[in-house]
Design a protein around this motif. Structure first.
Motif, PDB file in Angstrom:
ATOM      1  N   ALA A 193      11.420  15.500   3.023  1.00 32.21           N
ATOM      2  CA  ALA A 193      11.253  14.972   4.376  1.00 32.21           C
ATOM      3  C   ALA A 193      10.373  13.732   4.308  1.00 32.21           C
ATOM      4  N   VAL A 194      10.749  12.731   5.084  1.00 30.87           N
ATOM      5  CA  VAL A 194      10.048  11.453   5.066  1.00 30.87           C
ATOM      6  C   VAL A 194       9.830  10.985   6.500  1.00 30.87           C
ATOM      7  N   THR A 195       8.612  10.588   6.823  1.00 29.33           N
ATOM      8  CA  THR A 195       8.351   9.951   8.113  1.00 29.33           C
ATOM      9  C   THR A 195       8.363   8.450   7.891  1.00 29.33           C
ATOM     10  N   ASP A 196       9.216   7.799   8.655  1.00 28.42           N
ATOM     11  CA  ASP A 196       9.508   6.380   8.462  1.00 28.42           C
ATOM     12  C   ASP A 196       9.411   5.706   9.832  1.00 28.42           C
ATOM     13  N   PHE A 197       8.276   5.090  10.116  1.00 25.33           N
ATOM     14  CA  PHE A 197       8.018   4.472  11.405  1.00 25.33           C
ATOM     15  C   PHE A 197       8.126   5.529  12.496  1.00 25.33           C
ATOM     16  N   GLU A 198       9.104   5.476  13.395  1.00 22.76           N
ATOM     17  CA  GLU A 198       9.157   6.461  14.472  1.00 22.76           C
ATOM     18  C   GLU A 198      10.159   7.572  14.208  1.00 22.76           C
ATOM     19  N   GLN A 199      10.709   7.633  12.991  1.00 21.46           N
ATOM     20  CA  GLN A 199      11.732   8.633  12.690  1.00 21.46           C
ATOM     21  C   GLN A 199      11.289   9.613  11.609  1.00 21.46           C
ATOM     22  N   VAL A 200      11.944  10.777  11.623  1.00 18.21           N
ATOM     23  CA  VAL A 200      11.845  11.735  10.536  1.00 18.21           C
ATOM     24  C   VAL A 200      13.204  11.781   9.849  1.00 18.21           C
ATOM     25  N   PHE A 201      13.224  11.643   8.534  1.00 21.62           N
ATOM     26  CA  PHE A 201      14.443  11.754   7.734  1.00 21.62           C
ATOM     27  C   PHE A 201      14.363  13.013   6.887  1.00 21.62           C
ATOM     28  N   LEU A 202      15.453  13.735   6.778  1.00 15.85           N
ATOM     29  CA  LEU A 202      15.577  14.768   5.769  1.00 15.85           C
ATOM     30  C   LEU A 202      16.613  14.287   4.765  1.00 15.85           C
ATOM     31  N   ARG A 203      16.207  14.227   3.497  1.00 20.80           N
ATOM     32  CA  ARG A 203      17.064  13.686   2.453  1.00 20.80           C
ATOM     33  C   ARG A 203      17.252  14.690   1.326  1.00 20.80           C
ATOM     34  N   ASP A 204      18.368  14.544   0.624  1.00 20.09           N
ATOM     35  CA  ASP A 204      18.579  15.269  -0.612  1.00 20.09           C
ATOM     36  C   ASP A 204      17.600  14.699  -1.639  1.00 20.09           C
ATOM     37  N   SER A 205      16.788  15.550  -2.262  1.00 19.29           N
ATOM     38  CA  SER A 205      15.745  15.032  -3.142  1.00 19.29           C
ATOM     39  C   SER A 205      16.281  14.490  -4.462  1.00 19.29           C
ATOM     40  N   SER A 216       0.827  -1.204   0.000  1.00 18.76           N
ATOM     41  CA  SER A 216       0.000   0.000   0.000  1.00 18.76           C
ATOM     42  C   SER A 216       0.863   1.257   0.000  1.00 18.76           C
ATOM     43  N   VAL A 217       0.291   2.345  -0.521  1.00 19.18           N
ATOM     44  CA  VAL A 217       0.951   3.653  -0.551  1.00 19.18           C
ATOM     45  C   VAL A 217       0.120   4.612   0.284  1.00 19.18           C
ATOM     46  N   GLN A 218       0.681   5.030   1.426  1.00 19.24           N
ATOM     47  CA  GLN A 218      -0.033   5.932   2.334  1.00 19.24           C
ATOM     48  C   GLN A 218       0.328   7.399   2.148  1.00 19.24           C
ATOM     49  N   ALA A 219       1.422   7.676   1.417  1.00 21.36           N
ATOM     50  CA  ALA A 219       1.895   9.052   1.306  1.00 21.36           C
ATOM     51  C   ALA A 219       2.340   9.343  -0.121  1.00 21.36           C
ATOM     52  N   VAL A 220       1.935  10.516  -0.646  1.00 19.27           N
ATOM     53  CA  VAL A 220       2.361  10.969  -1.965  1.00 19.27           C
ATOM     54  C   VAL A 220       2.667  12.463  -1.885  1.00 19.27           C
ATOM     55  N   ALA A 221       3.523  12.938  -2.773  1.00 16.37           N
ATOM     56  CA  ALA A 221       3.868  14.362  -2.811  1.00 16.37           C
ATOM     57  C   ALA A 221       4.431  14.705  -4.183  1.00 16.37           C
ATOM     58  N   PHE A 222       4.230  15.960  -4.613  1.00 18.37           N
ATOM     59  CA  PHE A 222       4.816  16.474  -5.842  1.00 18.37           C
ATOM     60  C   PHE A 222       5.885  17.500  -5.498  1.00 18.37           C
ATOM     61  N   SER A 223       6.914  17.570  -6.316  1.00 21.82           N
ATOM     62  CA  SER A 223       7.935  18.602  -6.147  1.00 21.82           C
ATOM     63  C   SER A 223       7.342  19.960  -6.519  1.00 21.82           C
ATOM     64  N   PRO A 224       7.906  21.045  -5.995  1.00 20.02           N
ATOM     65  CA  PRO A 224       7.366  22.385  -6.292  1.00 20.02           C
ATOM     66  C   PRO A 224       7.322  22.726  -7.780  1.00 20.02           C
ATOM     67  N   GLY A 278      10.948   1.458   7.973  1.00 19.50           N
ATOM     68  CA  GLY A 278       9.582   1.025   8.220  1.00 19.50           C
ATOM     69  C   GLY A 278       8.645   1.623   7.208  1.00 19.50           C
ATOM     70  N   SER A 279       7.366   1.459   7.431  1.00 17.02           N
ATOM     71  CA  SER A 279       6.361   1.969   6.521  1.00 17.02           C
ATOM     72  C   SER A 279       6.403   3.496   6.461  1.00 17.02           C
ATOM     73  N   VAL A 280       6.345   4.040   5.254  1.00 21.88           N
ATOM     74  CA  VAL A 280       6.367   5.486   5.052  1.00 21.88           C
ATOM     75  C   VAL A 280       4.952   6.032   5.244  1.00 21.88           C
ATOM     76  N   SER A 281       4.804   7.005   6.152  1.00 21.71           N
ATOM     77  CA  SER A 281       3.487   7.568   6.436  1.00 21.71           C
ATOM     78  C   SER A 281       3.362   9.023   6.026  1.00 21.71           C
ATOM     79  N   GLY A 282       4.470   9.692   5.702  1.00 21.76           N
ATOM     80  CA  GLY A 282       4.413  11.086   5.307  1.00 21.76           C
ATOM     81  C   GLY A 282       5.584  11.469   4.428  1.00 21.76           C
ATOM     82  N   ILE A 283       5.333  12.325   3.421  1.00 23.39           N
ATOM     83  CA  ILE A 283       6.363  12.817   2.503  1.00 23.39           C
ATOM     84  C   ILE A 283       6.092  14.282   2.230  1.00 23.39           C
ATOM     85  N   ALA A 284       7.143  15.093   2.189  1.00 21.79           N
ATOM     86  CA  ALA A 284       6.978  16.512   1.831  1.00 21.79           C
ATOM     87  C   ALA A 284       8.260  17.022   1.188  1.00 21.79           C
ATOM     88  N   PHE A 285       8.124  17.747   0.084  1.00 17.60           N
ATOM     89  CA  PHE A 285       9.252  18.438  -0.534  1.00 17.60           C
ATOM     90  C   PHE A 285       9.436  19.787   0.141  1.00 17.60           C
TER      91      PHE A 285
END
Length: 357
Positions: free
Chosen positions: A71-83, A16-24, A56-63
């Motif tokens: 930014a990605v929410t991955d189980f109990e963590q927040v990751f900031l990644r180079d897009s 399943s896909v719980q999170a989607v986002a578009f780049s600006p 873990g399962s991805v629950s949130g994504i934001a550019f």
């Protein structure tokens, strides 16, 4: 230009896909879910797909506003990644042992992330928590950020944490201080909240079968007024504002998405429309996701009868697209694309000429 309703991209994922986002810039589409992978794909011609394993399962994504970070929410963590590369710049939990449910960027680049009981303001450069707003023991069902990034609205389900009474609240907090600014308390759990574009009002829907508009600063209810009959939506559970602030769209369990006047709550249109001679008792699958297009002329809905609809404020449908059960729905910033996360992957639908203002 494709015909409205054309599927421009199918993003296959294992689960399943719980999170989607578009780049600006509207050119990249990110998706993530239960298969523990963040995937970023070009819509049309562009860089090759980017796939990043997650814990873990991805629950949130934001550019980020400039599109260089994701930014990605991955189980109990927040990751900031180079897009562009997927490289992790920093990562960390908000509250160890608590899953992170959502993340978004404020206009100044700070991150706003939420668990069931905590909203945190994070520094983009370091991930340091600058502010924390706790809701304990109830559960945060939904979060919205004002357009200027100064306030956060919370939908709170107060039936949780051992309290099984019918109770809930919609709350507005100042992000600089964490202090509660206002509060509206219906007779049951609040399921969803949304700020008006000017930040002056908050729309909320609750399990007591009500949809209410209230002032963000005072908590005073704008509508319905005491003399109004609040029978607009049956069991409302999802909502969104038109970006221009004139309309709202609210989805309910009766399978209809209703466009309401933001000033009065009076219904303007609904989708799907019943055909002439159609029995009024005809039931559709409950609406679970709604979104308003950036041009303010169209709204989208998804329901458990596995149909995504695009319609105008009168309720006239521009297209219907059959899908698997939808878990996430989002327009691209320019309105050209509609991103959909389902129980079996993700897809991007072309809105054709409908996206033009």
């Amino acid at each position: 230009m494709s015909e409205p309703g054309t599927v421009a991209l199918r993003a296959l994922q294992d689960g399943s896909v719980q999170a989607v986002a578009f780049s600006p810039d509207n050119k990249r589409f990110a998706s993530g879910g239960s298969d523990t992978q963040l995937r970023v794909r070009s819509v049309g011609i562009g860089p090759p797909p980017l796939e990043v394993p997650t814990d873990g399962s991805v629950s949130g994504i934001a550019f980020s506003p400039d599109g260089t970070r994701i930014a990605v929410t991955d189980f109990e963590q927040v990751f900031l990644r180079d897009s562009a590369t997927g490289t992790a710049l920093w990562q960390g939990p908000l509250a160890p042992g608590n899953s992170v449910n959502s993340v978004r960027f404020a206009p100044d680049g700070r991150l706003i992330a939420a668990t069931d009981t905590l909203v945190a303001v994070l520094d983009q450069a370091t991930g340091e928590m600058q502010q924390r707003i706790t809701v304990d023991p109830p559960q945060i069902a939904d979060v919205d950020l004002s357009r200027d990034g100064t306030r956060v609205a919370l939908a709170v389900d107060e039936r949780h944490g051992g309290n099984h009474q019918h109770a809930g609240s919609a709350r507005v907090h100042d992000l600089a201080t964490g202090e509660q600014v206002s509060r509206l308390t219906p007779e049951d759990a609040v399921l969803a909240v949304a700020f008006s574009p000017d930040g002056l009002n908050v729309l909320c829907c609750a399990a007591d079968d009500t949809t209410r508009m209230f002032e963000a600063q005072t908590g005073k209810q704008v509508w319905p007024t005491p003399e109004d009959i609040d029978d607009q939506v049956t069991a409302p559970n999802c909502l969104a504002f038109d970006p221009k602030g004139r309309w709202t769209v609210v989805g309910g369990s009766d399978g209809l998405a209703r466009v309401l006047d933001a000033d009065t709550g009076v219904e303007r249109g609904r989708a799907p429309k019943l055909d002439p001679g159609h029995p009024e008792e005809e039931s559709f699958g409950a609406v679970t996701q709604v979104a308003f297009s950036p041009n303010g002329k169209h709204a989208a809905s998804a329901s458990i009868d596995n149909v995504v609809r695009l319609f105008d404020i009168e309720g006239k449908e521009l297209y219907t697209v059959p899908t698997d059960e939808v878990l996430a729905l989002r327009f691209s910033p320019d309105g050209r694309w509609l991103g959909v996360g389902t129980v079996n992957g993700a897809l991007v639908i072309d809105n054709g000429e409908a996206h033009r203002g």
